[in-house]
Design an enzyme around this catalytic site. Structure first.
Site, mmCIF file in Angstrom:
data_model
loop_
_atom_site.group_PDB
_atom_site.id
_atom_site.type_symbol
_atom_site.label_atom_id
_atom_site.label_comp_id
_atom_site.label_asym_id
_atom_site.label_seq_id
_atom_site.Cartn_x
_atom_site.Cartn_y
_atom_site.Cartn_z
ATOM 1 N N LEU A 81 -2.887 -4.917 9.187
ATOM 2 C CA LEU A 81 -3.022 -3.134 9.108
ATOM 3 C C LEU A 81 -4.199 -2.673 8.274
ATOM 4 O O LEU A 81 -4.365 -1.657 8.367
ATOM 5 C CB LEU A 81 -1.472 -2.640 8.701
ATOM 6 C CG LEU A 81 -0.285 -3.214 9.517
ATOM 7 C CD1 LEU A 81 0.810 -2.737 8.965
ATOM 8 C CD2 LEU A 81 -0.578 -2.631 11.160
ATOM 9 N N GLY A 87 -3.851 -7.438 -1.705
ATOM 10 C CA GLY A 87 -4.282 -8.428 -0.571
ATOM 11 C C GLY A 87 -4.162 -7.712 0.718
ATOM 12 O O GLY A 87 -4.262 -6.566 0.716
ATOM 13 N N LYS A 88 -4.035 -8.493 1.691
ATOM 14 C CA LYS A 88 -4.005 -7.785 3.278
ATOM 15 C C LYS A 88 -2.500 -7.608 3.544
ATOM 16 O O LYS A 88 -1.289 -8.202 2.947
ATOM 17 C CB LYS A 88 -4.277 -9.064 4.203
ATOM 18 C CG LYS A 88 -5.720 -9.165 3.837
ATOM 19 C CD LYS A 88 -6.344 -10.138 5.144
ATOM 20 C CE LYS A 88 -7.957 -10.615 4.999
ATOM 21 N NZ LYS A 88 -8.516 -11.417 5.977
ATOM 22 N N VAL A 89 -2.376 -6.578 4.183
ATOM 23 C CA VAL A 89 -1.024 -6.061 4.782
ATOM 24 C C VAL A 89 -1.259 -6.203 6.322
ATOM 25 O O VAL A 89 -1.822 -5.841 7.013
ATOM 26 C CB VAL A 89 -0.923 -4.607 4.458
ATOM 27 C CG1 VAL A 89 0.479 -3.982 4.935
ATOM 28 C CG2 VAL A 89 -0.883 -4.380 2.913
ATOM 29 N N LYS A 104 2.761 -7.435 2.777
ATOM 30 C CA LYS A 104 1.596 -7.575 2.054
ATOM 31 C C LYS A 104 1.638 -8.759 1.133
ATOM 32 O O LYS A 104 2.723 -9.178 0.681
ATOM 33 C CB LYS A 104 1.765 -6.422 0.902
ATOM 34 C CG LYS A 104 0.659 -6.381 -0.040
ATOM 35 C CD LYS A 104 0.557 -4.737 -0.619
ATOM 36 C CE LYS A 104 1.490 -4.699 -1.495
ATOM 37 N NZ LYS A 104 1.197 -3.483 -2.454
ATOM 38 N N ASP A 202 -1.518 5.564 -9.704
ATOM 39 C CA ASP A 202 -2.436 4.984 -8.429
ATOM 40 C C ASP A 202 -2.109 6.156 -7.274
ATOM 41 O O ASP A 202 -2.010 5.705 -5.965
ATOM 42 C CB ASP A 202 -2.097 3.457 -8.084
ATOM 43 C CG ASP A 202 -3.529 3.038 -7.505
ATOM 44 O OD1 ASP A 202 -4.367 3.687 -7.281
ATOM 45 O OD2 ASP A 202 -3.173 2.124 -6.702
#
Length: 372
Positions: A81, A87-89, A104, A202
């Site tokens: 996604l 990192g990557k989701v 995640k 954030d």
């Protein structure tokens, strides 16, 4: 980084019996391995985090790495996604709970690490609010760290404001105010309702996720920090966050306060109003920084129409747009003590969100119309 007195769900993942986990190590002497629950406890212990002992953590499930790999078809690229500092989701379908998840996976070579993973688990273990993303479970197995959140089908606010693909309609004014008000309520919960109160640190458009009906939820709490308490005015910490959203006093001194989040919210609100990015290097030099571009326009209300997203096609309320810009101006004050508290921002945006604009009844601002 002393954080929450709790062992269990982090910002995004929590063990099924997280509220019972202890920050101590239970080693099975016969098999000489550390259980998944204990691996999270070890993370907590190594980071000098304290246990609550009051059983205040929400329950979240403990997933095995094999389960999450199967749910994402072994982390196939077409299930991805997006990607961030953690990192990557991936999107995954977990058969055991018959639910879609956003999974995640920690990139061990990425910008964030075990500390952020644990902080996220602990934050969401203590949090319970309709404008914060739900952590369903996590995996802390060996050196693997993964978080499983509820899947938000409409993606992030960023996807609906910037670089729209062909065929995607721009958000209308009513939806923009609904999203702004919901995001503010989520931030209010962190500042005023959580115990201990939390500075998000954030806040940005890519961390505001949208569910059905464009219901907004704050996500990604790996940088969250417990706010100052007692007679303390700030928390001194390493400067973290995203360029373009960081409050100037925090960026210069490392002194973090709740008003630092208010500044970041002002940037997000300005993005919602203008459709511009916080930082856009494709624009001329004087327009690349959104706040720097907007400050001269803040000085005269006659300039306000220049700030409205042209993709709205002139379909916005003049009075409501002026009020929304005024809220952003207050949040973006350079002196933090001049910025409003989040409760006042929520009150103002809840009002704006309740004032429904109907282009069929109200006049369209013709000067801002652009070709379809």
């Amino acid at each position: 980084m002393g954080f929450f007195c709790c062992v269990g769900k982090s910002n995004k993942n929590n063990p099924a019996d997280a509220d019972k986990a202890k920050p101590s190590l239970n080693v099975n002497k016969k098999k000489n391995w550390i259980s998944k629950d204990d691996q999270l406890s070890l993370d907590v212990k190594n980071l000098n985090l304290k246990e609550d002992g009051k059983g205040n953590c929400k329950r979240a499930q403990t997933f095995t790495f094999a389960e999450l790999a199967a749910a994402t078809r072994n982390f196939r690229p077409d299930c991805c996604l997006g990607e961030g500092g953690f990192g990557k989701v991936y999107k995954g379908q977990l058969d055991r709970i018959n639910q879609d998840l956003a999974i995640k996976q920690l990139d061990r070579n990425g910008l964030q690490g075990i500390r952020e993973f644990v902080v996220e688990v602990l934050t969401l273990s203590l949090a319970d609010h309709p404008n914060l993303v739900n952590l369903i479970g996590f995996c802390a197995e060996g050196d693997q760290r993964l978080l499983g959140y509820e899947y938000m089908p409409l993606g992030s606010l960023e996807n609906h404001l910037h670089d729209l693909p062909c065929g995607r309609r721009a958000l209308d004014w009513n939806t923009r105010m609904k999203i702004a008000a919901g995001a503010a309520r989520g931030l209010e919960y962190l500042h005023d309702k959580m115990k201990p109160p939390v500075i998000y640190r954030d806040l940005k458009c890519s961390n505001i996720l949208l569910g059905e009906g464009y219901h907004p939820k704050l996500s990604d709490f790996g940088l969250a920090k417990v706010g100052p308490s007692g007679d303390k005015t700030h928390v001194s910490t390493r400067v973290m966050g995203t360029y373009g959203y960081c409050a100037p006093e925090y960026a210069m001194t490392g002194q973090l306060t709740f008003k630092s989040d208010i500044y970041s919210f002002g940037v997000v609100l300005l993005e919602i109003i203008t459709g511009r990015k916080a930082i856009d290097q494709t624009k001329p030099a004087k327009q690349q920084n959104l706040v720097a571009w907007a400050r001269p326009l803040f000085k005269d209300r006659k300039n306000f129409p220049q700030m409205i997203d042209p993709l709205l096609q002139g379909q916005y309320p003049v009075r409501g747009s002026y009020q929304a810009i005024a809220i952003a101006v207050m949040c973006l004050q350079e002196q933090p003590n001049l910025r409003p508290v989040i409760a006042d921002v929520v009150t103002a945006l809840n009002y704006l969100a309740s004032q429904k604009y109907d282009p069929g009844i109200h006049p369209v601002q013709g000067s801002r119309r652009i070709p379809s």
